[in-house]
Write a protein that holds these residues in place. Structure first.
Motif, PDB file in Angstrom:
ATOM      1  N   GLU A  54       0.861  -1.179   0.000  1.00  0.00           N
ATOM      2  CA  GLU A  54       0.000   0.000   0.000  1.00  0.00           C
ATOM      3  C   GLU A  54       0.896   1.226   0.000  1.00  0.00           C
ATOM      4  O   GLU A  54       1.678   1.441   0.918  1.00  0.00           O
ATOM      5  CB  GLU A  54      -0.933  -0.015   1.205  1.00  0.00           C
ATOM      6  N   VAL A  55       0.787   2.002  -1.050  1.00  0.00           N
ATOM      7  CA  VAL A  55       1.712   3.116  -1.243  1.00  0.00           C
ATOM      8  C   VAL A  55       0.902   4.400  -1.406  1.00  0.00           C
ATOM      9  O   VAL A  55      -0.179   4.394  -2.001  1.00  0.00           O
ATOM     10  CB  VAL A  55       2.584   2.873  -2.503  1.00  0.00           C
ATOM     11  N   GLU A  56       1.436   5.475  -0.857  1.00  0.00           N
ATOM     12  CA  GLU A  56       0.778   6.777  -0.984  1.00  0.00           C
ATOM     13  C   GLU A  56       0.671   7.140  -2.467  1.00  0.00           C
ATOM     14  O   GLU A  56       1.581   6.860  -3.249  1.00  0.00           O
ATOM     15  CB  GLU A  56       1.622   7.831  -0.252  1.00  0.00           C
ATOM     16  N   ALA A  57      -0.431   7.758  -2.851  1.00  0.00           N
ATOM     17  CA  ALA A  57      -0.671   8.074  -4.266  1.00  0.00           C
ATOM     18  C   ALA A  57       0.143   9.295  -4.698  1.00  0.00           C
ATOM     19  O   ALA A  57      -0.393  10.340  -5.083  1.00  0.00           O
ATOM     20  CB  ALA A  57      -2.163   8.279  -4.505  1.00  0.00           C
ATOM     21  N   LYS A  58       1.482   9.169  -4.613  1.00  0.00           N
ATOM     22  CA  LYS A  58       2.387  10.255  -5.010  1.00  0.00           C
ATOM     23  C   LYS A  58       3.586   9.678  -5.751  1.00  0.00           C
ATOM     24  O   LYS A  58       4.073   8.597  -5.395  1.00  0.00           O
ATOM     25  CB  LYS A  58       2.886  11.014  -3.780  1.00  0.00           C
ATOM     26  N   VAL A  59       4.079  10.404  -6.716  1.00  0.00           N
ATOM     27  CA  VAL A  59       5.211   9.938  -7.508  1.00  0.00           C
ATOM     28  C   VAL A  59       6.402   9.597  -6.614  1.00  0.00           C
ATOM     29  O   VAL A  59       7.032   8.543  -6.764  1.00  0.00           O
ATOM     30  CB  VAL A  59       5.644  11.007  -8.539  1.00  0.00           C
ATOM     31  N   GLU A  60       6.684  10.459  -5.664  1.00  0.00           N
ATOM     32  CA  GLU A  60       7.862  10.258  -4.816  1.00  0.00           C
ATOM     33  C   GLU A  60       7.772   8.945  -4.053  1.00  0.00           C
ATOM     34  O   GLU A  60       8.764   8.231  -3.894  1.00  0.00           O
ATOM     35  CB  GLU A  60       8.030  11.420  -3.812  1.00  0.00           C
ATOM     36  N   VAL A  90       6.122   6.221  -4.859  1.00  0.00           N
ATOM     37  CA  VAL A  90       6.319   5.072  -5.751  1.00  0.00           C
ATOM     38  C   VAL A  90       7.798   4.948  -6.134  1.00  0.00           C
ATOM     39  O   VAL A  90       8.358   3.857  -6.184  1.00  0.00           O
ATOM     40  CB  VAL A  90       5.438   5.192  -7.009  1.00  0.00           C
ATOM     41  N   LEU A  91       8.418   6.083  -6.369  1.00  0.00           N
ATOM     42  CA  LEU A  91       9.836   6.103  -6.727  1.00  0.00           C
ATOM     43  C   LEU A  91      10.682   5.481  -5.616  1.00  0.00           C
ATOM     44  O   LEU A  91      11.614   4.712  -5.877  1.00  0.00           O
ATOM     45  CB  LEU A  91      10.252   7.567  -6.970  1.00  0.00           C
TER      46      LEU A  91
END
Lengths: 460, 460
Positions: free
Chosen positions: B438-444, B446-447
């Motif tokens: 579960e990952v925050e919905a932000k590019v950083e 996911v990166l």
């Protein structure tokens, strides 16, 4: 082989990417696959074809014979129902990554034909691809290109089918894969595939469109190959389903082909395939290609009605047909052009219409996932509108396997789907609902159930 | 075509049913498909073959060419990977009920080969059949016979795959179907298929063997056609997978074929197919056909070890590989004879070994249901025993599609499967476990996940 054959074999030698709006030609796209000049979509073009158009008629018969001959071969490229048509595909020098995709059957749907009011109805079942959806046909091309270009990571945002397919092909090709999915919004079966194939799977608290936005930004900042359908190589593979379909029909062009519309890559791809077949004189005319959407994810319907097909009208997508729950379809402009070029229509259908149509396709012994069933539901509308005539030949494109979403099917039969359906709708739904019966483990008890079923069947 | 061809075309003209124990020959079986004299199993035989054996060598090359030619056709019987081999099948005058079954691919499993310690490993994936399991190849034959014999109802007891297949073919052929399943013991995906195809589905509070006992009694008392694998026509269809495999290998016989063992119909069928190919001189020798069972459903293992292969040792079956959760396998005697005839072995594997093997097959980009993975788990044992040599050619028969049991896969990755595994086992399992993050919905965000994955991969 005639002298035309050699020319033909060279056809795919050179391809380029061209912007569908400003016509800019590129040898290689930027990471996010948008035109660097105007930002619009790219498509794959084959400049060599134009130089050789005088030879088109020679190719036509040659190509058909060559494609046919390959079907007896078990060699990797010939056994693939995509790469068998490689004269019309980008050349991949490094060798292709294939799971023997394509080669999908065309089924008769006699019961569904009666229900829709047409004489004969065919279904090209793309859900019979190796990972259970049409995505495989495009993935084999795009992921082969990715490896050739030297990428070691590939990525997509997905409602489920794309990630399942990408993860499988990545595993086959020795690449690693990253999947962004909307939390809680994809069917279990599809999620299980991505995990099994070893994808790095991230659930984001946003919808599909949000996942895609984040991914588009990510590929600009990190060397990872984008495999959403904005990638025009995906569409090149998917177009082969149109070629294979025509071959299966012995090159007799049907009046209508009907396809589900979500992100609109598939109808764009099939349309491109048909237009190329026409251009190369492999078929004499185009079928009407129509696109059906769920009412709750009807961006193309609204784009045509409210935007005149000139500007995208995005929507907040909501439908139980998860594979087409997309509100901001990337290929909307390509789809509009395909509808114009082929004379097809765009329609929308309700959740209850989808559920009934899915059940009808099941009762023909074929089955599909909910998104595929919009095609039959849409056909009924097009017949009522008089756009499809009863004697015309219609082919539905079924995009996903029944096993892609067992939860939907179980909910349907357990009457947990559409609990608030109106009276008339509920009657239609109930016609097909068959929850499993709990029966005592005795012969007499089963015999009673059987006799009851025979009686109620006879009474109909 | 040579003069041998006509004789060949007549080959399937007459078939009979023969008791495997007392040799009694019948034209038509009783409802429960047991020898009326001694109660043992029946098999399909072709008396015409014996009369014509002098022509065998002519047939051999003719048949191979005929079968090959049919692969370019889209006609129903030719397009079927079962009916393409119809010279070796019962003739069905009324026309066949087909879903374009068979034609399943052979995949390379390079990662699994390394893990098992063999040079090269192939998998014939019968899960790529239309309803997702090998059952389709047998169902097309048996249900075509049912319709020809005038039945309007067909029935089976099932752990899931048989019912899914039967329901689909019944729907295709305009027959009605009755399914008896053990309550709470079949995979959801499979249940959803039977419902979607319109089967009358009864859940009984007993196991598979109990369901089969009740059904056997039922067919004696009511005109309903039994489609469990005691029906020898099922096995006739299933044997074609062996023919198709050999064709795909260009008639080069592999040293080993490894198949899962549940009710033991499939290994019996494949063995029959191989023996017939040998008898007709289509292959020069037999491969060793080995059978692998789950430890918790090891009736054949115990029948060989404790019963000397002479009497069945039934067990109370328990395994998460639901498709082989069968304790009283009906075809045990046929299976014992196949092992003897081909020189194959029978082995058992643990639940943890199954789970790891399934994950490995997934990592090769192929995937399968748990029951299929016993083949790879078993191969590892056979290599350790020295029965399989590293340089020998091995083919695993994968019987069901990954999508047949997504719950198992999800439980595996969520660490809900085998919570009590021993330390060593857990380490093996954890190697492949990849729960969605579960990952925050932000590019950083996911990166960061991506960079972490690259780092940990590089560190290995």
């Amino acid at each position: 082989m005639t002298s035309g054959t050699k020319a033909k074999i060279e056809m795919s030698a050179g391809h380029a990417l061209r912007c569908i709006e400003c016509g800019e030609e590129l040898e290689r796209a930027a990471a996010e696959f948008r035109c660097p000049r105007c930002g619009d979509l790219l498509e794959v073009v084959y400049p060599a074809w134009a130089e050789s158009e005088a030879q088109t008629l020679v190719w036509a018969s040659d190509l058909k014979a060559t494609w046919r001959e390959r079907r007896v071969s078990f060699q990797s490229q010939d056994a693939s129902g995509v790469w068998r048509f490689r004269e019309l595909l980008p050349r991949v020098a490094e060798g292709v990554i294939s799971l023997r995709e394509g080669n999908t059957p065309v089924f008769e749907l006699p019961g569904s034909a009666r229900s829709a009011g047409v004489g004969r109805l065919l279904a090209k079942h793309q859900g019979m691809n190796p990972t259970g959806s049409f995505k495989d046909t495009g993935m084999t091309v795009a992921i082969s290109v990715a490896r050739q270009e030297g990428f070691s990571w590939v990525a997509c945002a997905s409602t489920g089918n794309t990630s399942a397919s990408m993860a499988a092909y990545a595993a086959q090709g020795g690449l690693r894969s990253l999947v962004l999915i909307p939390a809680g919004k994809i069917a279990w079966g599809k999620l299980s595939q991505a995990l099994d194939y070893g994808a790095l799977t991230c659930q984001l608290d946003t919808d599909f469109d949000g996942c895609l936005r984040i991914l588009t930004e990510l590929v600009r900042r990190h060397p990872i190959y984008l495999l959403n359908s904005i990638n025009p190589y995906r569409l090149e593979g998917q177009k082969t389903a149109a070629i294979e379909l025509l071959e299966q029909l012995d090159w007799q062009v049907p009046e209508h082909i009907i396809v589900p519309g979500g992100n609109l890559g598939n109808c764009s791809a099939l349309g491109k395939g048909l237009e190329e077949l026409r251009r190369l004189d492999l078929i004499a005319r185009l079928p009407k290609l129509s696109v059906i959407q769920a009412e709750g994810a009807n961006a193309l319907v609204r784009t045509l009605r409210e935007g005149g097909g000139k500007r995208l009208v995005a929507v907040q997508a909501e439908t139980a047909a998860t594979a087409i729950r997309i509100g901001n379809p990337v290929s909307w402009k390509k789809a509009v052009r395909v509808l114009e070029a082929t004379g097809g229509r765009c329609e929308q259908v309700s959740e209850a219409e989808i559920a009934v149509a899915k059940a009808e396709i099941g009762r023909d012994g074929v089955g599909c996932e909910p998104a595929s069933a919009v095609t039959l539901a849409g056909l009924k509308k097009l017949v009522r509108q008089g756009f499809v005539q009863p004697q015309e030949q219609v082919v539905l494109i079924l995009t996903g396997h029944l096993l892609k979403d067992p939860e939907y099917t179980l909910k349907f039969h357990r009457r947990e789907l559409l609990p608030d359906a109106a009276e008339g709708e509920r009657r239609s739904l109930d016609t097909y609902r068959r929850a499993p019966l709990e029966v005592e483990a005795k012969v007499e008890a089963v015999l009673r159930v059987l006799e009851q079923a025979e009686k109620s069947h006879g009474a109909k």
